[in-house]
Write a protein that holds these residues in place. Structure first.
Motif, PDB file in Angstrom:
ATOM      1  N   ARG A  46       0.838  -1.225   0.054  1.00 17.17           N
ATOM      2  CA  ARG A  46       0.162   0.047   0.032  1.00 17.17           C
ATOM      3  C   ARG A  46       0.854   1.448   0.103  1.00 17.17           C
ATOM      4  O   ARG A  46       1.576   1.487   0.820  1.00 17.17           O
ATOM      5  CB  ARG A  46      -1.042  -0.100   1.423  1.00 17.17           C
ATOM      6  CG  ARG A  46      -1.891  -1.083   1.028  1.00 17.17           C
ATOM      7  CD  ARG A  46      -2.881  -0.974   2.236  1.00 17.17           C
ATOM      8  NE  ARG A  46      -3.956  -2.122   2.337  1.00 17.17           N
ATOM      9  CZ  ARG A  46      -4.729  -2.049   1.518  1.00 17.17           C
ATOM     10  NH1 ARG A  46      -5.087  -1.378   0.496  1.00 17.17           N
ATOM     11  NH2 ARG A  46      -5.716  -3.376   1.393  1.00 17.17           N
ATOM     12  N   LEU A  98       2.724   0.696   3.527  1.00  8.48           N
ATOM     13  CA  LEU A  98       2.592  -0.236   4.594  1.00  8.48           C
ATOM     14  C   LEU A  98       2.499  -1.574   3.456  1.00  8.48           C
ATOM     15  O   LEU A  98       2.008  -1.694   2.411  1.00  8.48           O
ATOM     16  CB  LEU A  98       1.248  -0.379   5.156  1.00  8.48           C
ATOM     17  CG  LEU A  98       0.915  -1.172   5.886  1.00  8.48           C
ATOM     18  CD1 LEU A  98       1.740  -0.906   7.480  1.00  8.48           C
ATOM     19  CD2 LEU A  98      -0.582  -0.933   6.425  1.00  8.48           C
ATOM     20  N   GLN A 127       0.944  -5.468   3.824  1.00  9.56           N
ATOM     21  CA  GLN A 127       0.148  -6.227   4.653  1.00  9.56           C
ATOM     22  C   GLN A 127       0.006  -7.734   3.912  1.00  9.56           C
ATOM     23  O   GLN A 127      -0.170  -7.700   2.537  1.00  9.56           O
ATOM     24  CB  GLN A 127      -1.347  -5.636   4.242  1.00  9.56           C
ATOM     25  CG  GLN A 127      -1.537  -4.475   5.228  1.00  9.56           C
ATOM     26  CD  GLN A 127      -2.965  -3.911   4.979  1.00  9.56           C
ATOM     27  OE1 GLN A 127      -3.694  -4.058   4.171  1.00  9.56           O
ATOM     28  NE2 GLN A 127      -3.604  -3.427   6.160  1.00  9.56           N
ATOM     29  N   ARG A 177      -2.475 -10.675   3.946  1.00 11.57           N
ATOM     30  CA  ARG A 177      -3.882 -11.008   4.345  1.00 11.57           C
ATOM     31  C   ARG A 177      -4.351 -12.396   3.710  1.00 11.57           C
ATOM     32  O   ARG A 177      -3.770 -12.768   2.640  1.00 11.57           O
ATOM     33  CB  ARG A 177      -4.728  -9.979   4.189  1.00 11.57           C
ATOM     34  CG  ARG A 177      -4.925  -9.328   2.759  1.00 11.57           C
ATOM     35  CD  ARG A 177      -5.788  -8.169   2.841  1.00 11.57           C
ATOM     36  NE  ARG A 177      -6.292  -8.033   1.478  1.00 11.57           N
ATOM     37  CZ  ARG A 177      -7.470  -7.162   1.016  1.00 11.57           C
ATOM     38  NH1 ARG A 177      -8.008  -6.681   2.303  1.00 11.57           N
ATOM     39  NH2 ARG A 177      -7.460  -7.088  -0.146  1.00 11.57           N
ATOM     40  N   GLU A 220      -6.011 -10.290   8.256  1.00 14.33           N
ATOM     41  CA  GLU A 220      -4.704  -9.777   8.316  1.00 14.33           C
ATOM     42  C   GLU A 220      -3.830 -10.723   9.096  1.00 14.33           C
ATOM     43  O   GLU A 220      -4.074 -11.097  10.270  1.00 14.33           O
ATOM     44  CB  GLU A 220      -4.624  -8.377   9.053  1.00 14.33           C
ATOM     45  CG  GLU A 220      -3.275  -7.524   8.940  1.00 14.33           C
ATOM     46  CD  GLU A 220      -3.366  -6.395   9.572  1.00 14.33           C
ATOM     47  OE1 GLU A 220      -2.216  -6.071  10.166  1.00 14.33           O
ATOM     48  OE2 GLU A 220      -4.039  -5.556   9.279  1.00 14.33           O
ATOM     49  N   GLU A 274       1.657  -7.358   9.011  1.00 17.13           N
ATOM     50  CA  GLU A 274       1.690  -6.111   8.579  1.00 17.13           C
ATOM     51  C   GLU A 274       2.877  -5.374   8.777  1.00 17.13           C
ATOM     52  O   GLU A 274       3.260  -5.522  10.169  1.00 17.13           O
ATOM     53  CB  GLU A 274       0.727  -5.176   9.186  1.00 17.13           C
ATOM     54  CG  GLU A 274       0.517  -3.764   8.801  1.00 17.13           C
ATOM     55  CD  GLU A 274      -0.647  -3.245   9.221  1.00 17.13           C
ATOM     56  OE1 GLU A 274      -1.943  -3.294   8.677  1.00 17.13           O
ATOM     57  OE2 GLU A 274      -0.662  -2.456  10.304  1.00 17.13           O
ATOM     58  N   TYR A 300       7.590 -13.156   6.761  1.00 13.54           N
ATOM     59  CA  TYR A 300       7.039 -12.574   5.462  1.00 13.54           C
ATOM     60  C   TYR A 300       7.766 -13.296   3.932  1.00 13.54           C
ATOM     61  O   TYR A 300       6.930 -13.781   3.227  1.00 13.54           O
ATOM     62  CB  TYR A 300       7.664 -11.179   5.293  1.00 13.54           C
ATOM     63  CG  TYR A 300       7.678 -10.670   4.186  1.00 13.54           C
ATOM     64  CD1 TYR A 300       6.337 -10.280   3.365  1.00 13.54           C
ATOM     65  CD2 TYR A 300       8.807 -10.267   3.202  1.00 13.54           C
ATOM     66  CE1 TYR A 300       6.186  -9.768   2.053  1.00 13.54           C
ATOM     67  CE2 TYR A 300       8.848  -9.702   2.008  1.00 13.54           C
ATOM     68  CZ  TYR A 300       7.502  -9.451   1.190  1.00 13.54           C
ATOM     69  OH  TYR A 300       7.252  -8.902   0.088  1.00 13.54           O
TER      70      TYR A 300
END
Length: 386
Positions: free
Chosen positions: A118, A125, A127, A129, A140, A143, A154
């Motif tokens: 984003r 950001l 995210q 999800r 979510e 983040e 991640y």
């Protein structure tokens, strides 16, 4: 004897044809009938997959009654060669016909895990999800700020072959911000050769795949914005004080930066159009800020009086008319508002409360405006810790 043999053979052939016809009708009914799923599922279609593998997966998840009928139906409707990779939400009781359409129509994936990058006006950001098929809502998982080290979890989501990726642009971001933040998107490749013209990128959500070029994504954003602007220009109101699409886009960017309230955009646009038509200066702070920052980040402080008096191309307290370029990338709604503003006699507006989401008070006369400003100053004075 030969006559009896021929007669029996003919009878057998009729029975075979009858049975075949009945089986065909039954298979067609099975293919289009409601399926056995009693709850939605997320179907993963890997790159390089085929209908045989997909049918096996669907059978294992209890989504279809017969993998063979599913494959034959896809062949019969000439869709067997149109399978698209992705993650698809298969609703409860979906027929084989509906499932075939879902996995062959293409477009954005509709379920599973996705990573959204984003790019916002004030921050960026990342995210992670996941869609819960049972309730049809994303939850979510992770983040973090892309400027900081990514959490260890991640990498597993990013490297999973079934994960989808999106880049989401907020309305009002500048081209410099977009380029800077795209550099943080680690699934994209390449560089952006030149800074895109301000206002030329359409704020939206763009599905991307690993290895996509940053330059190619910028081109997609530019093409989308051009289509939006062309359509809005073609359907614009008569008599607007714009000499070009670029001037309309510049106005849209000002409207975008002046209000985040969707219901107000058309009124805000009417104020600025009325001012242009009366030869009044626009006197809008966001243009002054753009002249100070050149769109490179957030000012992070109030505007100084010396900056309000400075003669720059973007200081609409000093210059007449519009600034030379847009001051951000406006969204579709702001563009439509600039080209079809509300009919009003308003030439002033000021915030209603200290919360920008509450919108503005509009006025047609200076006396009304001064009264609105006085009310706002009282709220400022009463603010705690001031």
């Amino acid at each position: 004897m030969w006559r009896n043999i021929a007669s029996n053979a003919l009878t057998f052939l009729v029975v075979v044809v009858f049975l075949f016809g009945g089986a065909l009708i039954w298979a067609q009914n099975e293919y289009s009938a409601s399926g056995p799923l009693d709850a939605p599922i997320c179907l993963q279609v890997a790159r390089g997959s085929n209908f045989n593998r997909v049918s096996q997966d669907l059978e294992e998840q209890g989504a279809i009654s017969s993998g063979m009928i599913f494959r034959l139906g896809a062949d019969y409707t000439e869709k067997a060669g149109q399978l698209k990779a992705g993650a698809y939400l298969v609703p409860e009781r979906a027929s084989m016909t509906e499932i075939t359409d879902i996995v062959t129509k293409g477009g954005a994936s509709t379920c599973g895990t996705e990573v959204v990058y984003r790019i916002g006006v004030n921050s960026a950001l990342v995210q992670v999800r996941e869609l819960d098929p049972a309730v049809g809502r994303y939850t979510e998982v992770l983040e973090f700020n892309p400027a900081e080290p990514a959490p260890t979890e991640y990498a597993a989501f990013r490297d999973d072959m079934s994960t989808r990726f999106r880049v989401s642009l907020a309305e009002g971001v500048t081209s410099w911000q977009v380029v800077q933040e795209l550099g943080q998107v680690d699934v994209l490749d390449g560089e952006v050769a030149n800074l895109p013209v301000e206002g030329s990128l359409a704020p939206d959500s763009y599905e991307v795949t690993k290895g996509d070029g940053r330059g190619a994504l910028i081109e997609r954003m530019q093409m989308a914005q051009q289509v939006i602007l062309d359509n809005a220009w073609e359907n614009r109101a008569e008599g607007l004080p714009y000499e070009s699409k670029n001037e309309a886009l510049t106005m849209a960017s000002i409207v975008e930066k002046e209000t985040g309230n969707a219901e107000e955009r058309f009124l805000v646009a009417s104020v600025f159009v009325n001012r242009l038509e009366r030869g009044m200066r626009l006197q809008t702070d966001p243009t002054v800020i753009y002249g100070i920052t050149n769109g490179q980040g957030v000012l992070g402080r109030g505007i100084r009086q010396s900056e309000l008096r400075a003669e720059t191309p973007y200081n609409t307290y000093v210059i007449a008319g519009l600034p030379p370029t847009p001051i951000a990338n406006p969204g579709r709604a702001a563009i439509e508002a600039a080209l079809n503003p509300a009919a009003s006699d308003f030439i002033y507006f000021v915030a209603k409360t200290l919360n920008p989401a509450d919108g503005h008070n509009f006025a047609a006369t200076l006396d009304e405006h001064n009264s609105n400003v006085a009310a706002y100053r009282k709220l400022e004075a009463a603010r705690p810790n001031q």
